[in-house]
Scaffold this active site. Structure first.
Site, PDB file in Angstrom:
ATOM      1  N   LYS A 181       0.870  -1.183   0.000  1.00 29.92           N
ATOM      2  CA  LYS A 181       0.000   0.000   0.000  1.00 29.92           C
ATOM      3  C   LYS A 181       0.909   1.236   0.000  1.00 29.92           C
ATOM      4  O   LYS A 181       1.407   1.649   1.043  1.00 29.92           O
ATOM      5  CB  LYS A 181      -0.877  -0.030   1.264  1.00 29.92           C
ATOM      6  CG  LYS A 181      -2.222   0.639   1.153  1.00 29.92           C
ATOM      7  CD  LYS A 181      -2.191   2.111   0.911  1.00 29.92           C
ATOM      8  CE  LYS A 181      -1.789   2.935   2.094  1.00 29.92           C
ATOM      9  NZ  LYS A 181      -1.576   4.378   1.730  1.00 29.92           N
ATOM     10  N   GLY A 234       6.689   4.937   8.206  1.00 35.34           N
ATOM     11  CA  GLY A 234       5.893   6.162   8.228  1.00 35.34           C
ATOM     12  C   GLY A 234       6.095   6.889   9.539  1.00 35.34           C
ATOM     13  O   GLY A 234       7.089   6.675  10.241  1.00 35.34           O
ATOM     14  N   THR A 236       5.642   8.171  13.435  1.00 36.52           N
ATOM     15  CA  THR A 236       5.497   7.482  14.720  1.00 36.52           C
ATOM     16  C   THR A 236       4.030   7.463  15.143  1.00 36.52           C
ATOM     17  O   THR A 236       3.530   6.456  15.662  1.00 36.52           O
ATOM     18  CB  THR A 236       6.392   8.169  15.774  1.00 36.52           C
ATOM     19  OG1 THR A 236       7.761   7.985  15.366  1.00 36.52           O
ATOM     20  CG2 THR A 236       6.209   7.580  17.160  1.00 36.52           C
ATOM     21  N   GLU A 237       3.346   8.550  14.878  1.00 37.40           N
ATOM     22  CA  GLU A 237       1.934   8.646  15.269  1.00 37.40           C
ATOM     23  C   GLU A 237       1.091   7.554  14.577  1.00 37.40           C
ATOM     24  O   GLU A 237       0.329   6.825  15.231  1.00 37.40           O
ATOM     25  CB  GLU A 237       1.448  10.033  14.849  1.00 37.40           C
ATOM     26  CG  GLU A 237       0.123  10.442  15.387  1.00 37.40           C
ATOM     27  CD  GLU A 237      -0.363  11.700  14.668  1.00 37.40           C
ATOM     28  OE1 GLU A 237       0.471  12.445  14.116  1.00 37.40           O
ATOM     29  OE2 GLU A 237      -1.585  11.900  14.648  1.00 37.40           O
ATOM     30  N   GLY A 239       2.269   4.869  13.181  1.00 36.59           N
ATOM     31  CA  GLY A 239       2.812   3.586  13.632  1.00 36.59           C
ATOM     32  C   GLY A 239       2.129   3.106  14.912  1.00 36.59           C
ATOM     33  O   GLY A 239       1.782   1.939  15.049  1.00 36.59           O
ATOM     34  N   GLU A 256       9.265   1.184  11.001  1.00 29.69           N
ATOM     35  CA  GLU A 256      10.311   2.166  10.692  1.00 29.69           C
ATOM     36  C   GLU A 256       9.664   3.527  10.802  1.00 29.69           C
ATOM     37  O   GLU A 256       8.890   3.926   9.928  1.00 29.69           O
ATOM     38  CB  GLU A 256      10.838   1.952   9.264  1.00 29.69           C
ATOM     39  CG  GLU A 256      11.545   0.630   9.057  1.00 29.69           C
ATOM     40  CD  GLU A 256      12.875   0.555   9.761  1.00 29.69           C
ATOM     41  OE1 GLU A 256      13.374   1.593  10.248  1.00 29.69           O
ATOM     42  OE2 GLU A 256      13.411  -0.552   9.846  1.00 29.69           O
ATOM     43  N   CYS A 290      13.734  10.402   6.854  1.00 27.67           N
ATOM     44  CA  CYS A 290      13.510  10.006   8.246  1.00 27.67           C
ATOM     45  C   CYS A 290      14.771  10.161   9.077  1.00 27.67           C
ATOM     46  O   CYS A 290      14.707  10.486  10.245  1.00 27.67           O
ATOM     47  CB  CYS A 290      13.016   8.567   8.282  1.00 27.67           C
ATOM     48  SG  CYS A 290      14.039   7.480   7.289  1.00 27.67           S
ATOM     49  N   GLU A 389       9.639  16.242  14.707  1.00 33.41           N
ATOM     50  CA  GLU A 389      10.124  15.960  13.368  1.00 33.41           C
ATOM     51  C   GLU A 389       9.434  16.898  12.387  1.00 33.41           C
ATOM     52  O   GLU A 389       8.206  16.899  12.285  1.00 33.41           O
ATOM     53  CB  GLU A 389       9.815  14.505  13.012  1.00 33.41           C
ATOM     54  CG  GLU A 389      10.346  14.129  11.654  1.00 33.41           C
ATOM     55  CD  GLU A 389      10.018  12.702  11.270  1.00 33.41           C
ATOM     56  OE1 GLU A 389       8.851  12.286  11.423  1.00 33.41           O
ATOM     57  OE2 GLU A 389      10.925  12.001  10.799  1.00 33.41           O
TER      58      GLU A 389
HETATM   59  P1  NAD Z   1       2.370   8.649   7.399  1.00 35.94           P
HETATM   60  O1  NAD Z   1       2.613   7.920   8.661  1.00 35.94           O
HETATM   61  O2  NAD Z   1       1.373   9.715   7.371  1.00 35.94           O
HETATM   62  O3  NAD Z   1       1.958   7.628   6.252  1.00 35.94           O
HETATM   63  C1  NAD Z   1       2.737   6.491   5.945  1.00 35.94           C
HETATM   64  C2  NAD Z   1       1.865   5.464   5.256  1.00 35.94           C
HETATM   65  O4  NAD Z   1       0.859   5.039   6.169  1.00 35.94           O
HETATM   66  C3  NAD Z   1       1.114   5.987   4.035  1.00 35.94           C
HETATM   67  O5  NAD Z   1       1.043   4.974   3.058  1.00 35.94           O
HETATM   68  C4  NAD Z   1      -0.263   6.288   4.599  1.00 35.94           C
HETATM   69  O6  NAD Z   1      -1.276   6.228   3.620  1.00 35.94           O
HETATM   70  C5  NAD Z   1      -0.430   5.175   5.609  1.00 35.94           C
HETATM   71  N1  NAD Z   1      -1.374   5.474   6.684  1.00 35.94           N
HETATM   72  C6  NAD Z   1      -1.726   6.680   7.195  1.00 35.94           C
HETATM   73  N2  NAD Z   1      -2.637   6.530   8.174  1.00 35.94           N
HETATM   74  C7  NAD Z   1      -2.859   5.211   8.296  1.00 35.94           C
HETATM   75  C8  NAD Z   1      -3.691   4.426   9.142  1.00 35.94           C
HETATM   76  N3  NAD Z   1      -4.461   4.988  10.072  1.00 35.94           N
HETATM   77  N4  NAD Z   1      -3.669   3.088   8.996  1.00 35.94           N
HETATM   78  C9  NAD Z   1      -2.875   2.507   8.088  1.00 35.94           C
HETATM   79  N5  NAD Z   1      -2.080   3.182   7.250  1.00 35.94           N
HETATM   80  C10 NAD Z   1      -2.061   4.524   7.355  1.00 35.94           C
HETATM   81  O7  NAD Z   1       3.811   9.158   6.958  1.00 35.94           O
HETATM   82  P2  NAD Z   1       4.177  10.063   5.700  1.00 35.94           P
HETATM   83  O8  NAD Z   1       3.738  11.446   5.992  1.00 35.94           O
HETATM   84  O9  NAD Z   1       3.755   9.382   4.450  1.00 35.94           O
HETATM   85  O10 NAD Z   1       5.771   9.946   5.767  1.00 35.94           O
HETATM   86  C11 NAD Z   1       6.535  10.694   6.627  1.00 35.94           C
HETATM   87  C12 NAD Z   1       6.894   9.910   7.871  1.00 35.94           C
HETATM   88  O11 NAD Z   1       7.532   8.669   7.545  1.00 35.94           O
HETATM   89  C13 NAD Z   1       7.893  10.633   8.735  1.00 35.94           C
HETATM   90  O12 NAD Z   1       7.523  10.572  10.081  1.00 35.94           O
HETATM   91  C14 NAD Z   1       9.188   9.855   8.526  1.00 35.94           C
HETATM   92  O13 NAD Z   1      10.114   9.960   9.561  1.00 35.94           O
HETATM   93  C15 NAD Z   1       8.693   8.488   8.347  1.00 35.94           C
HETATM   94  N6  NAD Z   1       9.707   7.685   7.651  1.00 35.94           N
HETATM   95  C16 NAD Z   1      10.424   6.747   8.367  1.00 35.94           C
HETATM   96  C17 NAD Z   1      11.412   6.004   7.739  1.00 35.94           C
HETATM   97  C18 NAD Z   1      12.220   4.985   8.488  1.00 35.94           C
HETATM   98  O14 NAD Z   1      12.822   4.124   7.848  1.00 35.94           O
HETATM   99  N7  NAD Z   1      12.259   5.006   9.802  1.00 35.94           N
HETATM  100  C19 NAD Z   1      11.665   6.187   6.389  1.00 35.94           C
HETATM  101  C20 NAD Z   1      10.921   7.157   5.707  1.00 35.94           C
HETATM  102  C21 NAD Z   1       9.929   7.883   6.352  1.00 35.94           C
END
Ligand code: NAD
Length: 487
Positions: A181, A234, A236-237, A239, A256, A290, A389
């Protein structure tokens, strides 16, 4: 900007080897952040589509054809997928840049890591096996390392192609099937990878791709009984929300998550190298990384000298057309993200940090969600820009006194623990600091280095589980212990 009319954008879900529209008939617009234009309408996966994708992945996982496929053949397919990425490198890099706004130069780097990840895990496929254990008594005891089943992979928009590959590679190498996804902001390269996987020889259903809103399509995957593991990258929130929801079916998980990584410059560092590293640490990928070195911790004696060197260089970092090969600073991924970043800049000003450079939106040719490279000095550890962040090109500079004793507590003063940088000419200090910093990756006199063979992942609230390297294989296998009575 270069015209995009000739581009072929993948716009349909890939379910059981077929490009299909969403069951609801819904689609969503995908915007090029550099031009603010909607460049394609992409089928929007809902619960029904996710259910079909999971069913397909499950059916394939349980099929005789998949079970009897040798590990070596799977490895060869993965290797071929890596080769196909290279064959289509210009197309994939362009899709990534048009979708995410990152410079084409950076998309080229992502593309290489993507291809290498597939090839690397292609090599692992026939090398994942158990062991025999010398147990007491007249028994033979051995272990099998078996796939988990169906993997639900959820990835963000900052590295849509490479972060997908970090999950697809080990998942398929270990014999799982996968439903990916991608972020609703950046679906193109994920869909294209699913098409290329079919061309590489993977059977229908081994790799399905369902772009759609996180709360609907993402959550449907998380709650689905037919999914054995959620591999999430994605915020932390989100996650945390996923961990709560996945508890209902006791799913395995790897997380992650976010970061607020310290980049520590000791007074004895090569300051030119440190200045370059500090800017690369925060402005590469527009700071939407990230592991971005978003907190620059500078030993007080060299604060002014380092700042001057950085400002001199930062002046030359001008945002430009992401498709131009010389551009090094692209557009923020979306309007919403740009506004978020500008909001943090405003909070930095209000809370009393000193704005040293940037601080505003800088359209290119009158358009686009570009933000100037922004550096704040006199940042205090309690300020919002030092704690949260930002995920944009905003650097918070702080000072410390007293060598390691001053640096380490400041570096670790965060809920995150994804990465850290250390700049010094003293090897003992470097290694002692590397040991004391609570982070999953530490770079010494360099920053932002990645390799398919080297593990990546978080300490603390930056997550758990490791991607890449041999470590990732543990996250995509489970161990069965078999006892045989020999008496
Ligand atoms: P996000 O958490 O908003 O979204 C990430 C993914 O989760 C997207 O595909 C989104 O559609 C999905 N998602 C959102 N809400 C969901 C829910 N309630 N249930 C299931 N899936 C859901 O993050 P973003 O804004 O796309 O990306 C930025 C974040 O990702 C930053 O916090 C960044 O640090 C983190 N990130 C971490 C790493 C790592 O390896 N640690 C790498 C890249 C990005």
């Amino acid at each position: 900007m270069t015209a995009v009319e000739t581009e072929r954008f993948p716009t349909r879900l890939i379910i059981h080897g077929e490009p299909v529209e969403a069951a609801s008939g819904k689609s969503f617009g995908v915007v090029n952040p550099a031009t603010e234009e909607t460049i394609a309408q992409v089928a929007q996966a809902g619960v029904e589509d996710v259910n079909r994708a999971v069913e397909s992945a499950r059916r394939t996982f349980e099929s005789d054809a998949w079970r009897s496929l040798s590990a070596r053949s799977r490895g060869q397919m993965l290797y071929r997928l890596g080769e196909l990425c290279l064959t289509h490198k210009d197309e994939l890099a362009r899709l990534e840049t048009l979708n995410n706004g990152k410079p084409i130069f950076e998309s080229g780097i992502d593309l290489r890591l993507t291809a290498e990840t597939f090839m690397y895990y292609g090599g692992w496929a026939d090398k994942v096996y158990g062991e025999t254990i010398p147990v007491d008594g007249p028994f033979l005891n051995y272990t099998l390392r078996e796939p988990l089943g169906v993997i639900g992979a959820i990835v963000p928009w900052n590295f849509p192609m490479s972060l997908a590959a970090w999950k697809i590679g080990p998942a398929l190498a270990c014999g799982n099937t996968i439903v990916l996804k991608p972020s609703e902001e950046t679906p193109f390269t994920a869909l294209r990878l699913a098409e290329l996987a079919l061309e590489a020889g993977f059977p229908a259903g081994a790799f399905n791709c369902v772009p759609g809103p996180g709360r609907v399509a993402g959550m449907a995957l998380v709650e689905h009984e037919g999914v054995d593991k959620i591999a999430f990258t994605g915020s932390t929130e989100v996650g945390k929300a996923i961990m709560r929801a996945a508890a209902g079916t006791v799913k395995k998980m790897s997380m992650e998550l976010g970061g607020k990584s310290p980049n520590i410059v000791y007074a004895d560092a090569d300051l030119d190298a440190a200045a370059r590293g500090a800017l690369n640490g925060i402005f590469y990928g527009k700071g939407e990384v990230c592991a971005a070195g978003s907190r620059l911790l500078v030993e007080a004696d060299v604060k002014d000298a380092l700042r001057d060197k950085m400002l001199e260089r930062a002046k030359k970092m001008v945002a430009g057309d992401p498709l131009h090969p010389k551009t090094r600073l692209g557009a923020i991924v979306s309007k919403a993200q740009m506004e978020r970043v500008l909001g943090y800049i405003e909070s930095g000003r209000k809370e009393g940090a000193t704005l040293l450079s940037g601080g505003e939106r800088v359209p290119v040719n009158g358009k686009g969600y570009f933000v100037a490279p922004t550096i704040f000095g006199d940042v205090e550890p309690g300020m919002t820009i030092a704690r949260e962040e930002i995920f944009g090109p905003v650097l918070a500079m702080m000072t410390f006194h007293g060598g390691m004793d001053g640096a380490i507590p400041l570096a670790n003063d965060t809920i995150y623990g994804l990465a850290a940088g250390i700049w010094t000419r003293d090897i003992k200090k470097a290694l002692r600091t590397a040991r004391a910093v609570r982070a999953g990756t530490v770079w010494v006199n360099t920053y932002n280095m990645y390799d398919a063979g080297s593990p990546f992942g978080g300490y603390k609230q930056s997550g758990f589980g490791r991607e890449l390297g041999s470590y990732a294989l543990d996250g995509y296998t489970q161990v069965k212990s078999v006892w045989v009575d020999l008496s």
